[in-house]
Design an enzyme around this catalytic site. Structure first.
Site, mmCIF file in Angstrom:
data_model
loop_
_atom_site.group_PDB
_atom_site.id
_atom_site.type_symbol
_atom_site.label_atom_id
_atom_site.label_comp_id
_atom_site.label_asym_id
_atom_site.label_seq_id
_atom_site.Cartn_x
_atom_site.Cartn_y
_atom_site.Cartn_z
ATOM 1 N N LYS A 196 5.863 -0.241 -6.043
ATOM 2 C CA LYS A 196 5.145 0.307 -4.957
ATOM 3 C C LYS A 196 3.582 0.443 -5.181
ATOM 4 C CE LYS A 196 4.805 4.803 -2.328
ATOM 5 N NZ LYS A 196 5.351 6.313 -2.341
ATOM 6 N N LYS A 254 6.997 -2.335 -1.984
ATOM 7 C CA LYS A 254 6.206 -1.853 -0.823
ATOM 8 C C LYS A 254 4.929 -2.007 -1.036
ATOM 9 C CE LYS A 254 6.068 2.699 1.183
ATOM 10 N NZ LYS A 254 6.356 4.375 1.262
#
Length: 329
Positions: A196, A254
């Site tokens: 992320k 992400k």
């Protein structure tokens, strides 16, 4: 001299193209993010995410019925917490009758077979807007991981099938997996946000949950000390392999489109399913450009979905999930 092999022979019609198409998309590929709020009869459009809504539990129940009928079988739940319930310890996150816990039960009551995944991070519950506990001008890793593990356990107790830690604290997957096992939740999975990045594409999401970091002295102004540096590539593989070793069942990259090189690297390196989150900023950009008439909304949505899948994603968390299913149907 004309070539003996003409590649265009395999592109002569849609029927031909569909026969040799390398990548396919179905409703089974998608996870639907849903934002939940308190109240009744609430369907509140998010200003920076046109066409997407915060839903009260009664409208959440209606939406689950729609999704299931469309063949969408997995949801990822997020909650918007009232400011008066926020603190620096994640107290409300552990409330067995909190909004998240009630949302899980609502989904399961409506459609027991729906795969319920839940966000595990403190930012919706934090008075400082951070994914962990703030102290001494930084995020306290180990104390945060302990609370996050308890949060995940609370979701499992409420009926979640998968918990999805999005916090990026070191060692939190091990903490969660160990606690789940100790408490008998052997079948509850972990979908870890393993890679992320500290991205500028999260703005509309933070609007949706009112979860942006606050601008206060002795509070980090951003999340760069725990989310990944977007200049880094090899680090993503290291983070992902560590999460798998600690007990992650699914790993996630992400955001989506700007990180497809990372998706492919991770897909080549691991033997577990790889998920991608096509985030709020990606959604908002397409919506804004389409509203101006600058691009074809449906064509771009479909093209980006194929791009993410082609890069190696097994699962796609996307605000466009319903749109894509309608288009491919």
């Amino acid at each position: 001299m004309f070539p003996l092999r003409r590649n265009r022979r395999l592109r002569t019609s849609e029927a031909m193209r569909s026969l040799v198409r390398e990548t396919s998309i179905s409703p089974n590929d998608f996870i639907v993010p849903l934002f939940v709020v308190e109240g009744k009869g609430v369907k509140d459009e998010i200003a920076s995410m046109p066409g997407y809504y915060r839903l009260s539990l009664d409208n959440l129940a209606k939406e689950i019925k729609v999704l299931w009928k469309m063949g969408l079988k997995s949801v990822l739940l997020f909650v918007k917490v009232d400011d008066k319930l926020k603190d620096n310890a994640g107290t409300e996150a552990l409330n067995p009758n909190g909004l998240m816990q009630r949302a899980i039960r609502t989904v399961k009551d409506v459609e027991p077979q729906m795969m319920v995944m839940t966000d595990v991070a403190l930012d919706p519950y934090s008075s400082f807007g951070h994914d962990g506990i703030v102290g001494g001008g930084k995020i306290i890793n180990d104390d945060s991981s302990a609370v996050l593990a308890e949060m995940g356990l609370s979701h499992a107790n409420a009926g979640a099938d998968f918990i999805a830690p999005s916090d990026m604290m070191d060692g939190r997957i091990f903490e969660m997996r160990t606690l789940l096992e100790d408490e008998g939740h052997h079948d509850v999975g972990i979908m870890s946000y393993s890679a992320k990045y500290a991205s500028a594409f999260y703005g509309p999401f933070r609007d949706a949950l009112d979860s942006a970091p606050v601008d206060l002295k002795d509070v980090p102004k951003d999340k760069k000390t725990y989310q990944m540096d977007y200049a880094n590539r090899n680090e993503a593989i290291k983070e992902t392999l560590m999460d798998i070793d600690e007990g992650a069942d699914i790993v996630m990259v992400k955001p989506g489109l700007c990180y497809l090189d990372i998706v492919r690297d991770i897909k080549n390196a691991v033997n577990v399913p790889v998920a991608v989150y096509q985030v709020s900023g990606e959604y908002a950009m397409i919506k804004a450009a389409a509203a101006k008439g600058w691009l074809d909304h449906d064509a771009v949505v479909l093209e980006q979905s194929y791009a993410i899948k082609r890069a190696g994603a097994d699962l796609i968390a996307s605000y466009f999930a319903k749109d894509v299913v309608k288009l491919i149907s």
